[in-house]
Design an enzyme around this catalytic site. Structure first.
Site, PDB file in Angstrom:
ATOM      1  N   ARG A  36      -9.292   1.052 -14.185  1.00 14.93           N
ATOM      2  CA  ARG A  36     -10.357   1.786 -14.837  1.00 14.93           C
ATOM      3  C   ARG A  36     -10.666   3.011 -13.974  1.00 14.93           C
ATOM      4  NH1 ARG A  36      -9.528  -0.282 -18.710  1.00 14.93           N
ATOM      5  NH2 ARG A  36     -10.765  -1.605 -20.071  1.00 14.93           N
ATOM      6  N   ASP A  65      -3.623   6.797 -15.091  1.00 20.38           N
ATOM      7  CA  ASP A  65      -3.622   6.501 -16.515  1.00 20.38           C
ATOM      8  C   ASP A  65      -5.038   6.374 -17.043  1.00 20.38           C
ATOM      9  OD1 ASP A  65      -2.811   3.760 -18.703  1.00 20.38           O
ATOM     10  OD2 ASP A  65      -2.292   5.869 -18.994  1.00 20.38           O
ATOM     11  N   GLU A 125     -12.951   8.962 -20.371  1.00 20.36           N
ATOM     12  CA  GLU A 125     -11.609   9.125 -20.942  1.00 20.36           C
ATOM     13  C   GLU A 125     -11.524  10.307 -21.884  1.00 20.36           C
ATOM     14  OE1 GLU A 125      -9.227   5.635 -21.114  1.00 20.36           O
ATOM     15  OE2 GLU A 125      -9.652   6.231 -19.062  1.00 20.36           O
ATOM     16  N   HIS A 184      -4.302   7.230 -20.926  1.00 21.70           N
ATOM     17  CA  HIS A 184      -4.582   5.796 -21.078  1.00 21.70           C
ATOM     18  C   HIS A 184      -3.597   5.141 -22.045  1.00 21.70           C
ATOM     19  CE1 HIS A 184      -7.835   2.423 -20.874  1.00 21.70           C
ATOM     20  NE2 HIS A 184      -6.619   1.963 -20.773  1.00 21.70           N
TER      21      HIS A 184
END
Lengths: 315, 323
Positions: free
Chosen positions: A234, A258, A263, A281
């Site tokens: 995360r 990632d 996000e 992601h």
């Protein structure tokens, strides 16, 4: 489960949506414009017994939503992380929660190790370099990068994904080091100690409150100017402003990311760097795995509808 | 750092053995060989040097023709700084009795294998294309990037199970891939399935990795037939030589969807890259840099220095090649 009222919070996967539509009474939250969502929920509150969420920060399943749905029985996550769900409120209300573990372990591990190679070896950068005509313009010249094999890889979080990552890096002759008690692996009690003995650090821990900011300024400094950080956990696990500054100033060698604090909001500073690989992601972003995740979501819903044991309950 | 000065002094004895250079030395070699040899560029050699020269050092991939070899009657050793010898007229070397050739040995194997794996993941999981999407700002606007395909469980066919191919196999096996190979001959000690031809291997593979030498036998071994056998979902990764692939046909096969994607570090005419590839997002392009790491450069400098030292001391060469 034809009579089961299911609320889908956002578009996730075409196959999943089609199956939910076919097999349940599906409601799509995005049918209502943003400012009319409250109205939408009130209008349908009594028929919604299940909610399907995606993953990542902001995926939904917070207390506000749970409170708006008095008939809610289950929240089914199309994701392995469930940090976006208010578990406390779920327990209070007797709402069950499921996730999609195991089916995406291989994919996330594959990407983590892929990033661990692609970042120091600068493979995506090489692709941009060739496409921009620079390889030809510089008469075939390209600078040196650093070897990946045999480097000491520290894994933060030796759960399913962490173990799968460890298995892959062993194929490269990387010695085993991680930050959790496990036989045959060198155990370092703190992440700073782990970073100090590692050339690369892979963050693969589950999103708990204790792991927030676990990759701190101290950890980044211990990893150092030749160190590489890979994060498939995360964004919240890492002190992102510190990470960005360290990369820009050369205090950290490189990174493969990632996940981000917020996000789809990737700091501009990172975009200007050649020693980072940035991914949207997509740890579980393969056709094979998303179908398996969708099938697990459907199987959990069906089990719930038939009062059978849930396949992968979290609560 | 400039290369060591090339002397042409006739009859210059001194302590240092004479080594001809096919082209100027790269800085890292110059440093490793500092002060130990008398270097002369082959093109600058005077009559005495021509008669005396026993060793030719070939930096990089400069062409070594039969003419060049024939000019030096006393030549006993050719030292290449690469693994591949397709830039050398090996037939001429074979015809010259008593001429030994050394290459980089295994100095590049690890980095090449790592790079091949990095390309496999980058192509299958669309890492380069997804990053380009993200860097364009499209993650925020267009949302999720289209789905890719799993690496674990893919059938990987390795063309050439030498030192590089063996390391590629070990790495991808750890990813849960199923490994098969084609080589000049089967290797009974390895656990992977052998296929007698490139086409048979391709037909049984989802990913075809090229890690063999470029020779008369392997030139354009990956032709349309092999690519058709690999198939629409198949991916080609080349860290060998561009000449292993029929490049115009590769471009057509990608355009027509005959194969699903490619990861290329080498091309037929470097640094020329077929412009059609620049428009494709199912291809990862790289500029012949699989071995460009500090570790590989140190390693090959050691091998080169070691071969020269062994030769002049009358000891066995470190990395002789069977001609």
């Amino acid at each position: 489960m034809e009579s089961l009222g299911v609320l889908l919070l956002r578009p996730l996967d075409t196959y999943l949506e089609q199956e939910l539509d076919r097999r349940c009474r599906l409601l799509r939250l995005w049918d209502a414009p943003h400012d009319r969502r409250g109205e939408f929920l009130r209008a349908h509150a009594l028929s919604i017994r299940a909610v399907v969420t995606g993953g990542g920060s902001g995926a939904g399943g917070d207390a506000e939503l749970i409170d708006a749905l008095p008939r809610l029985e289950i929240i089914v996550c199309y994701a392995v992380g469930f940090d976006h769900v208010d578990l406390t409120r779920c327990r209070e209300r007797g709402v069950r929660v499921t996730n999609t573990p195991d089916v995406l372990t291989d994919d996330v591990a594959d990407l983590a190790v892929g990033l661990a190679i692609d970042a120091p070896r600068r493979i995506p950068h090489a692709d941009r370099y060739v496409r921009a005509g620079l390889w030809k313009a510089n008469n075939g010249y390209y600078g040196l990068t650093n070897q990946f094999s045999g480097k000491r890889v520290g894994i933060i979080g030796l759960g399913r994904i962490g173990l799968a990552i460890a298995k892959r890096v062993e194929g490269f002759g990387c010695p085993r080091t991680r930050q959790q008690a496990y036989p045959n692996y060198t155990y370092l009690p703190t992440v700073v100690q782990l970073a100090a003995v590692s050339d690369g650090l892979v963050v693969a821990c589950s999103p708990k409150e204790q792991s927030r900011g676990i990759v701190s300024r101290e950890v980044i400094e211990a990893l150092g100017p030749r160190g590489v950080l890979v994060n498939v956990g995360r964004g919240a696990h890492v002190d992102q402003p510190e990470l960005v500054a360290a990369l820009a100033e050369g205090r950290l060698g490189g990174a493969g990311l990632d996940v981000f604090e917020a996000e789809s909001d990737v700091p501009q500073v990172l975009m200007a760097l050649d020693n980072v690989v940035l991914a949207p992601h997509m740890g579980s972003g393969t056709r094979e795995t998303r179908k398996a995740m969708a099938d697990l979501v459907l199987a959990n819903l069906e089990a719930h509808a038939l009062s059978k044991p849930l396949l992968t309950p979290v609560v | 750092m400039p290369p060591p000065a090339a002397h042409g002094a006739a009859g210059a004895a001194g302590d240092k053995p004479l080594v001809l250079l096919a082209q100027p030395l790269f800085p890292n070699f110059a440093a490793a060989l500092e002060g130990r040899y008398r270097f002369v560029l082959a093109g600058d050699a005077d009559a005495a040097t021509v008669a005396e020269a026993r060793v030719l050092l070939v930096p990089g991939l400069v062409a070594v023709t039969a003419d060049l070899i024939d000019r030096f009657p006393a030549l006993e050793l050719m030292v290449a700084t690469s693994v591949g010898l397709d830039h050398v007229d090996l037939r001429a070397c074979r015809h010259r009795r008593g001429l030994a050739v050394t290459n980089a040995g295994v100095a590049f194997s690890v980095d090449t294998a790592d790079y091949a794996v990095g390309l496999v993941v980058a192509v299958l999981r669309r890492v380069a294309a997804a990053e380009a999407h993200l860097r364009r700002g499209a993650w925020a606007t267009d949302g999720e990037f289209p789905l890719a395909t799993k690496v674990s469980g893919k059938r990987v066919g390795i063309l050439g199970l030498g030192s590089i191919g063996t390391l590629v196999a070990r790495r991808l096996a750890a990813f849960g891939c199923r490994i098969a190979y084609n080589s000049r001959s089967p290797k009974p000690s390895c656990p992977y399935e052998f296929y007698p031809t490139a086409r048979a291997l391709a037909a049984a593979s989802d990913v075809l990795v090229l890690s063999c030498a470029l020779t008369e036998e392997t030139r354009r071994v990956v032709d349309r037939g092999v690519m058709e056998a690999l198939g629409a979902g198949g991916v080609l990764v080349n860290v060998g030589r561009g000449g292993l692939v029929d490049e115009p046909e590769l471009v057509r096969c990608l355009q027509e969807g005959v194969i699903g994607g490619a990861g290329l570090d080498v091309y037929e005419d470097e640094p020329e890259v077929p412009p059609e590839l620049l428009a494709m997002d199912n291809v990862v392009l790289s500029g012949h840099r699989a071995v460009l790491t500090a570790e590989s450069m140190r390693g090959v400098a050691e091998v080169v220095a070691g071969n020269l030292e062994a030769f002049f001391a009358g000891r066995p060469l470190l990395s002789p090649v069977t001609l």
